[in-house]
Design a protein around this motif. Structure first.
Motif, short mmCIF file in Angstrom:
data_model
loop_
_atom_site.label_atom_id
_atom_site.label_comp_id
_atom_site.label_asym_id
_atom_site.label_seq_id
_atom_site.Cartn_x
_atom_site.Cartn_y
_atom_site.Cartn_z
N ALA A 100 1.62 65.67 -72.62
CA ALA A 100 1.70 65.43 -74.05
C ALA A 100 2.07 66.69 -74.81
O ALA A 100 2.87 66.66 -75.77
CB ALA A 100 0.37 64.87 -74.56
N ALA A 101 1.51 67.82 -74.40
CA ALA A 101 1.80 69.09 -75.07
C ALA A 101 3.27 69.44 -74.95
O ALA A 101 3.87 69.98 -75.89
CB ALA A 101 0.93 70.20 -74.48
N ASP A 102 3.87 69.15 -73.83
CA ASP A 102 5.29 69.45 -73.64
C ASP A 102 6.20 68.53 -74.44
O ASP A 102 7.42 68.70 -74.43
CB ASP A 102 5.65 69.37 -72.15
N GLN A 103 5.59 67.54 -75.11
CA GLN A 103 6.35 66.67 -76.03
C GLN A 103 5.89 66.91 -77.47
O GLN A 103 6.01 66.04 -78.34
CB GLN A 103 6.15 65.20 -75.65
N ASP A 104 5.37 68.15 -77.70
CA ASP A 104 5.06 68.62 -79.07
C ASP A 104 3.92 67.87 -79.74
O ASP A 104 3.93 67.65 -80.96
CB ASP A 104 6.30 68.57 -79.96
N VAL A 105 2.91 67.48 -78.98
CA VAL A 105 1.71 66.87 -79.58
C VAL A 105 0.73 68.00 -79.89
O VAL A 105 0.23 68.67 -78.97
CB VAL A 105 1.08 65.85 -78.63
N GLN A 114 -2.46 68.27 -80.95
CA GLN A 114 -3.80 68.29 -80.39
C GLN A 114 -3.78 68.66 -78.92
O GLN A 114 -4.66 69.39 -78.43
CB GLN A 114 -4.47 66.92 -80.57
N ALA A 115 -2.78 68.16 -78.19
CA ALA A 115 -2.68 68.48 -76.77
C ALA A 115 -2.32 69.95 -76.57
O ALA A 115 -2.86 70.61 -75.66
CB ALA A 115 -1.63 67.58 -76.11
N GLU A 116 -1.41 70.48 -77.38
CA GLU A 116 -1.05 71.90 -77.26
C GLU A 116 -2.27 72.79 -77.47
O GLU A 116 -2.48 73.76 -76.72
CB GLU A 116 0.03 72.24 -78.28
N ARG A 117 -3.07 72.47 -78.47
CA ARG A 117 -4.24 73.28 -78.77
C ARG A 117 -5.24 73.25 -77.60
O ARG A 117 -5.77 74.30 -77.18
CB ARG A 117 -4.90 72.76 -80.05
N LEU A 118 -5.48 72.07 -77.04
CA LEU A 118 -6.46 71.96 -75.97
C LEU A 118 -5.95 72.57 -74.67
O LEU A 118 -6.71 73.21 -73.92
CB LEU A 118 -6.82 70.48 -75.75
N VAL A 119 -4.67 72.40 -74.39
CA VAL A 119 -4.10 73.01 -73.18
C VAL A 119 -4.20 74.54 -73.27
O VAL A 119 -4.52 75.22 -72.28
CB VAL A 119 -2.64 72.57 -72.99
N SER A 120 -3.97 75.08 -74.45
CA SER A 120 -4.11 76.53 -74.65
C SER A 120 -5.53 76.98 -74.32
O SER A 120 -5.73 77.99 -73.61
CB SER A 120 -3.77 76.89 -76.11
N GLN A 121 -6.51 76.22 -74.80
CA GLN A 121 -7.90 76.58 -74.54
C GLN A 121 -8.25 76.46 -73.05
O GLN A 121 -9.02 77.26 -72.52
CB GLN A 121 -8.82 75.69 -75.37
N MET A 122 -7.67 75.48 -72.38
CA MET A 122 -7.97 75.29 -70.96
C MET A 122 -7.38 76.42 -70.12
O MET A 122 -8.01 76.90 -69.16
CB MET A 122 -7.45 73.92 -70.49
N TYR A 123 -6.16 76.84 -70.46
CA TYR A 123 -5.58 77.98 -69.74
C TYR A 123 -6.34 79.27 -70.05
O TYR A 123 -6.48 80.16 -69.20
CB TYR A 123 -4.10 78.15 -70.11
N LYS A 144 -1.35 81.69 -74.59
CA LYS A 144 -0.72 82.20 -75.80
C LYS A 144 0.47 81.34 -76.19
O LYS A 144 0.66 81.02 -77.38
CB LYS A 144 -0.28 83.65 -75.57
N MET A 145 1.28 80.95 -75.20
CA MET A 145 2.47 80.15 -75.50
C MET A 145 2.10 78.81 -76.16
O MET A 145 2.65 78.43 -77.19
CB MET A 145 3.26 79.89 -74.22
N TYR A 146 1.12 78.13 -75.57
CA TYR A 146 0.74 76.82 -76.14
C TYR A 146 0.02 76.99 -77.48
O TYR A 146 0.15 76.13 -78.36
CB TYR A 146 -0.14 76.06 -75.14
N ARG A 147 -0.70 78.10 -77.66
CA ARG A 147 -1.37 78.35 -78.94
C ARG A 147 -0.35 78.57 -80.05
O ARG A 147 -0.49 78.02 -81.15
CB ARG A 147 -2.32 79.53 -78.81
N GLU A 148 0.66 79.34 -79.76
CA GLU A 148 1.69 79.59 -80.76
C GLU A 148 2.48 78.32 -81.08
O GLU A 148 2.82 78.05 -82.24
CB GLU A 148 2.64 80.70 -80.27
N ARG A 149 2.76 77.53 -80.07
CA ARG A 149 3.44 76.25 -80.30
C ARG A 149 2.58 75.32 -81.12
O ARG A 149 3.07 74.59 -81.99
CB ARG A 149 3.82 75.61 -78.96
N ALA A 150 1.27 75.36 -80.86
CA ALA A 150 0.36 74.51 -81.63
C ALA A 150 0.34 74.92 -83.09
O ALA A 150 0.35 74.07 -83.99
CB ALA A 150 -1.04 74.56 -81.04
N ASP A 151 0.31 76.22 -83.36
CA ASP A 151 0.30 76.69 -84.74
C ASP A 151 1.55 76.26 -85.48
O ASP A 151 1.48 75.81 -86.64
CB ASP A 151 0.18 78.22 -84.77
#
Length: 396
Positions: A318-323, A325-334, A348-355
């Protein structure tokens, strides 16, 4: 039963008690030239108030009240004469069935085109439900006269946002909306052709009475809502059906069908069935389903064991499709190494994409709020969000 209910109605309208201190009796009514008001889901937009055999009729569509006079009333039949201030008159002739009356109306207005005319009417005695004792068949605390679970739509839904669960003649209800209302339910009467359910909210001072009947495989009828100090201040319609929880792989369900069934399963606490349905849609590429499956694995509960590896797998899709909430949680999991080895670079990459995605999401929401045609989609999205919240124990 019909004779006893008819006597309750007759006593209420004719004030036969010796004290004669009874407050005016109110009907909610509907009349139409076509069959609209003969439908169980018709809106009762008139209020008929009687003191003895004389009364008045008011509605939102007419500025001046009309005078009403009861010509006949017994346990089976009712005849009411109406006179408007404009000079138009009408005669309502109906049959009594419990607290409901339905029949025909004949209008007359000398000198005006289109008259005489005929139509149909229906009415419900608003203040009689509390006075009608529950039938003996409904006193059992162990057997429900209705299905133990009902998915309920109100006021021309979908989405159907309410889950009703019965244990015997009592039950609970939750509305998955912005107010996440909770209520106690009490079955007053339940027969194939007539049901009465009383609702008492536990999260507000509001209440309602649902009346209706079984139509095929679902129930339909009318709602009378009451708020503090304003009994019967508005009406609506409702329908209910037995919810479906399971997704059979052999049914060839579409993504949306699987999503809807999974959402219903969550509303009724069927976590394993919900996971199975959302997984069908997730494997078919639905990004929302992928997010939900990931969140369910991330949270874990009695039905779905916590599994960070599976959570990361689906959330990353889901994060790789610009969702967001998923980007934020994936960042925290990594960042924390949940379901994988810690990876600060990916975090960092997923956190910046989430922002960045958060700002885009907020702009899209603002544009959607300005478009009237987006109301239905937003309503469905809101319901989905609140149902998902329920799976995390936010409303229970």
């Amino acid at each position: 039963m019909a004779r006893r209910l008819g006597f309750v109605l007759l006593s209420a309208l004719l004030c036969v008690t010796a004290a004669a201190t009874q407050s005016p009796t109110r009907f909610l009514a509907c009349e139409s030239r076509d069959n609209t008001c003969a439908q169980p889901s018709s809106t009762l937009d008139q209020t008929w108030t009687f003191d003895g055999t004389e009364g008045t009729a008011t509605s939102t569509s007419e500025e001046q009240p009309a005078h009403l006079s009861i010509q006949k009333f017994d346990s089976t039949a009712l005849v009411i004469q109406r006179t408007d201030t404009s000079g138009r008159t009408a005669v309502y002739t109906g049959t009594v069935q419990g607290t409901h009356i339905s029949g025909t109306v004949q209008w007359s207005w000398p000198g005006h085109a289109g008259y005489p005319a005929s139509g149909v009417f229906s009415a419900m005695l608003q203040d009689s439900v509390a006075a009608v004792p529950a039938p003996a068949a409904l006193t059992s605390a162990t057997t429900s006269p209705l299905p133990p679970q009902l998915l309920v739509c109100e006021n021309q839904g979908p989405p159907c946002s309410s889950a009703w669960i019965f244990h015997g003649t009592d039950g609970t209800a939750v509305w998955f909306d912005q107010n996440h209302t909770h209520a106690h339910l009490s079955i007053v009467r339940a027969e194939p052709d007539y049901i009465v359910i009383r609702r008492t909210d536990t999260t507000s001072p509001n209440s309602a009475v649902y009346t209706g009947s079984l139509r095929g495989d679902h129930y339909v009828g009318t709602i009378v809502y009451s708020s503090l100090g304003h009994p019967g201040d508005r009406t609506g319609s409702w329908s209910a059906s037995v919810p479906k929880f399971t997704c059979d792989p052999h049914d060839d369900l579409s993504r949306q069908e699987a999503m809807t069934t999974g959402q219903t399963a969550l509303m009724f606490h069927h976590g394993a069935e919900a996971m199975a349905c959302y997984t069908v849609a997730a494997r078919d590429g639905d990004v929302t389903a992928q997010r939900v499956v990931g969140l369910l694995y991330y949270q874990g509960n009695n039905d779905v064991p916590q599994n960070y590896t599976q959570a990361l797998y689906w959330l990353q899709k889901a994060a790789d499709q610009d969702v967001y909430q998923a980007e934020r949680l994936v960042s925290q999991m990594y960042e924390a190494g949940l379901g994988t080895k810690p990876n600060p670079a990916l975090a960092k990459m997923y956190r910046e994409r989430a922002d960045e995605q958060k700002h885009d999401f907020e702009r899209e929401q603002q544009r959607a709020d300005m478009k009237e045609e987006g109301a239905a989609n937003r309503s469905a999205q809101v319901l989905s969000s609140f149902v998902l919240g329920a799976s995390f124990g936010l409303f229970w």
